[in-house]
Write an enzyme that holds these catalytic residues in place. Structure first.
Site, PDB file in Angstrom:
ATOM      1  N   GLU A 132       0.916  -1.266   0.041  1.00  0.00           N
ATOM      2  CA  GLU A 132       0.014  -0.062   0.189  1.00  0.00           C
ATOM      3  C   GLU A 132       0.814   1.160  -0.042  1.00  0.00           C
ATOM      4  O   GLU A 132       2.059   1.354   0.514  1.00  0.00           O
ATOM      5  CB  GLU A 132      -0.927  -0.232   1.337  1.00  0.00           C
ATOM      6  CG  GLU A 132      -2.240  -0.062   1.067  1.00  0.00           C
ATOM      7  CD  GLU A 132      -2.979  -0.770  -0.096  1.00  0.00           C
ATOM      8  OE1 GLU A 132      -3.020  -0.462  -1.101  1.00  0.00           O
ATOM      9  OE2 GLU A 132      -3.442  -1.765   0.570  1.00  0.00           O
TER      10      GLU A 132
ATOM     11  N   SER B 203     -25.811   7.817 -14.849  1.00  0.00           N
ATOM     12  CA  SER B 203     -25.577   6.622 -13.745  1.00  0.00           C
ATOM     13  C   SER B 203     -26.862   6.235 -13.177  1.00  0.00           C
ATOM     14  O   SER B 203     -27.589   6.919 -12.357  1.00  0.00           O
ATOM     15  CB  SER B 203     -24.734   7.273 -12.543  1.00  0.00           C
ATOM     16  OG  SER B 203     -24.950   6.506 -11.582  1.00  0.00           O
TER      17      SER B 203
ATOM     18  N   GLY C 223     -16.085   4.493  -2.795  1.00  0.00           N
ATOM     19  CA  GLY C 223     -15.319   4.933  -1.481  1.00  0.00           C
ATOM     20  C   GLY C 223     -15.181   3.605  -0.444  1.00  0.00           C
ATOM     21  O   GLY C 223     -14.929   3.906   0.613  1.00  0.00           O
TER      22      GLY C 223
ATOM     23  N   GLY D 284     -12.210   1.601  -1.010  1.00  0.00           N
ATOM     24  CA  GLY D 284     -11.010   1.309  -1.066  1.00  0.00           C
ATOM     25  C   GLY D 284     -10.526   0.049  -2.111  1.00  0.00           C
ATOM     26  O   GLY D 284      -9.690  -0.530  -2.213  1.00  0.00           O
TER      27      GLY D 284
ATOM     28  N   ASP E  45      -4.000   1.319  -9.550  1.00  0.00           N
ATOM     29  CA  ASP E  45      -5.387   0.868  -9.566  1.00  0.00           C
ATOM     30  C   ASP E  45      -5.783   0.874 -11.123  1.00  0.00           C
ATOM     31  O   ASP E  45      -6.729  -0.070 -11.264  1.00  0.00           O
ATOM     32  CB  ASP E  45      -6.370   2.021  -8.884  1.00  0.00           C
ATOM     33  CG  ASP E  45      -6.003   2.119  -7.432  1.00  0.00           C
ATOM     34  OD1 ASP E  45      -5.390   1.437  -6.912  1.00  0.00           O
ATOM     35  OD2 ASP E  45      -6.585   3.102  -6.983  1.00  0.00           O
TER      36      ASP E  45
ATOM     37  N   TYR F  20      -3.960  11.550   1.395  1.00  0.00           N
ATOM     38  CA  TYR F  20      -3.234  11.014   0.421  1.00  0.00           C
ATOM     39  C   TYR F  20      -2.015  11.705  -0.113  1.00  0.00           C
ATOM     40  O   TYR F  20      -0.889  11.371  -0.050  1.00  0.00           O
ATOM     41  CB  TYR F  20      -4.180  10.395  -0.813  1.00  0.00           C
ATOM     42  CG  TYR F  20      -3.488   9.713  -1.542  1.00  0.00           C
ATOM     43  CD1 TYR F  20      -3.702   8.109  -1.670  1.00  0.00           C
ATOM     44  CD2 TYR F  20      -2.669  10.155  -2.897  1.00  0.00           C
ATOM     45  CE1 TYR F  20      -3.039   7.301  -2.455  1.00  0.00           C
ATOM     46  CE2 TYR F  20      -2.333   9.324  -3.465  1.00  0.00           C
ATOM     47  CZ  TYR F  20      -2.341   7.734  -3.569  1.00  0.00           C
ATOM     48  OH  TYR F  20      -1.760   7.098  -4.436  1.00  0.00           O
TER      49      TYR F  20
HETATM   50  C1  GLA Z   1      -5.223   4.556  -3.803  1.00  0.00           C
HETATM   51  C2  GLA Z   1      -4.272   5.031  -5.237  1.00  0.00           C
HETATM   52  C3  GLA Z   1      -3.471   3.935  -5.511  1.00  0.00           C
HETATM   53  C4  GLA Z   1      -2.483   3.522  -4.172  1.00  0.00           C
HETATM   54  C5  GLA Z   1      -3.326   3.207  -3.175  1.00  0.00           C
HETATM   55  C6  GLA Z   1      -2.487   2.887  -1.861  1.00  0.00           C
HETATM   56  O1  GLA Z   1      -6.070   3.660  -4.369  1.00  0.00           O
HETATM   57  O2  GLA Z   1      -5.347   5.287  -6.093  1.00  0.00           O
HETATM   58  O3  GLA Z   1      -2.520   4.607  -6.545  1.00  0.00           O
HETATM   59  O4  GLA Z   1      -1.494   4.482  -4.011  1.00  0.00           O
HETATM   60  O5  GLA Z   1      -4.116   4.066  -2.780  1.00  0.00           O
HETATM   61  O6  GLA Z   1      -1.862   1.842  -2.180  1.00  0.00           O
END
Ligand code: GLA
Length: 375
Positions: free
Chosen positions: A24, A59, A112, A114, A162, A212
């Site tokens: 992560e 949507s 939202g 994760g 992602d 972030y």
């Molecule tokens: C989010 C970001 C990714 C990565 C994760 C943490 O999902 O979009 O690029 O940094 O957080 O691992």
């Protein structure tokens, strides 16, 4: 929206969310990650609408839509529209072949949580338009332009994980991705008799975007300090623990802690990939617990809800490991649970979570799945 009455899609795209087994916040530090797409998807239906530049997106989940003109794309005040507009903005820099289109979205991917619903939407739009207008973009171009869209239109300075996982995954595998060279290797995810059970905390704390970007800055600050002593260092990927220790006194405690986490997390990804290849699930599970500890106490992107769930999981010998997955501050925890114990575990942890936080936990199983595709 009016167009829905006559909507006859030419094309349907399935664009998946992802889990990240481990690694992560390592992606924007040019380290390693171990993600895979899951069967929770956004379905995007497209039709050409025979105009030169009028576009409509609806949507079903939000029961909301918006219209825009390809000749006047700009950032919207509605957050979710920016995932679409940002991708269009990038595509239009690369080609003049896009014309008016309509698109209908429907999702079973919780937002939202994760699981990267943002990348699923961005990559789904890119993939769909590529097919619809035969743009001849490569998969890697779609990954990359979707990531840029997130930087420029959404405002999260995310790494590549992602979007890469959403597009490039293959069923039954996780991807060991080197985020510096983009070299990657598919590793079979053989879990039997274990299952991956996701527990959706139901919370996504607002800090996700702002904190972030703060974490990213803190890592960059660390790199700048380390670079004074070791000029060849370009990212935390190039830094060993020993090198970090030798610079410790020059940095704030916070910056030190962030760097410490990233260096250790990178090492854990490689250990987990090896353990997975050797079928040593106990080691993988242990690394997940260690990674959560790091996320929570060194990198500080966890929250009370995720910490509670991970601690609770530790009581079960049938749970090999657990950790919060994704950017942080809530979303889902990922648990490796023996198939015989899934029902009991899910029941007991849901009851305890409800008692502690008053929130209904949403558990679901995931399997490594294919990336974005035409269906
Ligand atoms: C989010 C970001 C990714 C990565 C994760 C943490 O999902 O979009 O690029 O940094 O957080 O691992």
């Amino acid at each position: 929206m009016e167009f829905l009455k006559r909507f006859k899609p030419d094309l349907t795209i399935s664009s998946p969310g992802r889990i990240n087994l481990i690694g992560e916040h390592t992606d924007y530090n040019l380290g390693y990650v171990l993600p895979t797409a899951i069967e929770k998807i956004i379905e995007l239906k497209f039709q050409k609408n025979s105009t030169s530049s009028a576009c409509r997106v609806y949507s079903k989940d939000f029961d909301k839509g918006f219209e825009f003109d390809l000749k006047r794309i700009s950032v919207s005040t509605e957050a979710w529209e920016n995932y679409v507009l940002g991708v269009l903005n990038e595509i239009l820099k690369r080609t003049d072949k896009v014309r008016g289109f309509d698109c209908v979205l429907e999702s079973n991917l919780p937002l939202g949580s994760g699981l990267s619903s943002s990348a699923a939407l961005e990559c789904g739009i890119a993939f769909g338009l590529n097919e619809l207008f035969d743009l001849k973009l490569s998969k890697m171009e779609m990954v990359s332009l979707s990531q840029i869209a997130e930087h420029t239109y959404v405002g999260t300075q995310c790494g590549i994980m992602d979007q890469f996982a959403s597009v490039m995954s293959e069923a039954g595998h996780v991807i060991l991705l080197d985020c510096r060279s983009l070299e990657h290797q598919l590793i079979p995810m053989k879990l039997h008799p274990y299952k991956i059970i996701m527990l959706n905390t139901g919370v996504s704390h607002n800090l996700a975007t702002s904190e972030y970007n703060v974490r990213k800055k803190e890592c960059e600050e660390g790199v700048a300090i380390i670079k004074e002593k070791y000029p060849t260092v370009e990212s935390l990927r190039d830094v060993s623990e020993k090198m970090l220790e030798s610079c410790k006194l020059k940095m704030t405690d916070i910056v030190y802690r962030r760097c410490h986490f990233i260096i250790n997390e990178n090492a854990r990804v490689l250990q987990a990939a090896k353990a997975l290849q050797e079928g040593n699930l106990e080691v993988v599970g242990q690394l997940l617990y260690e990674a959560h500890e790091g996320i929570s106490t060194w990198y500080e992107v966890s929250c009370a809800e995720s910490d509670f769930l991970v601690e609770f999981s530790k009581k079960y010998i049938e749970v090999l490991g657990a950790r919060q997955t994704g950017g942080g501050f809530g979303g889902c925890t990922m648990n490796i649970v023996h198939e015989d114990a899934v029902e009991r575990f899910v029941q007991e942890i849901s009851d305890a979570y409800k008692k502690r936080f008053g929130i209904e936990l949403s558990p679901f199983e995931v399997r490594p799945s294919n990336g974005t595709q035409v269906i």
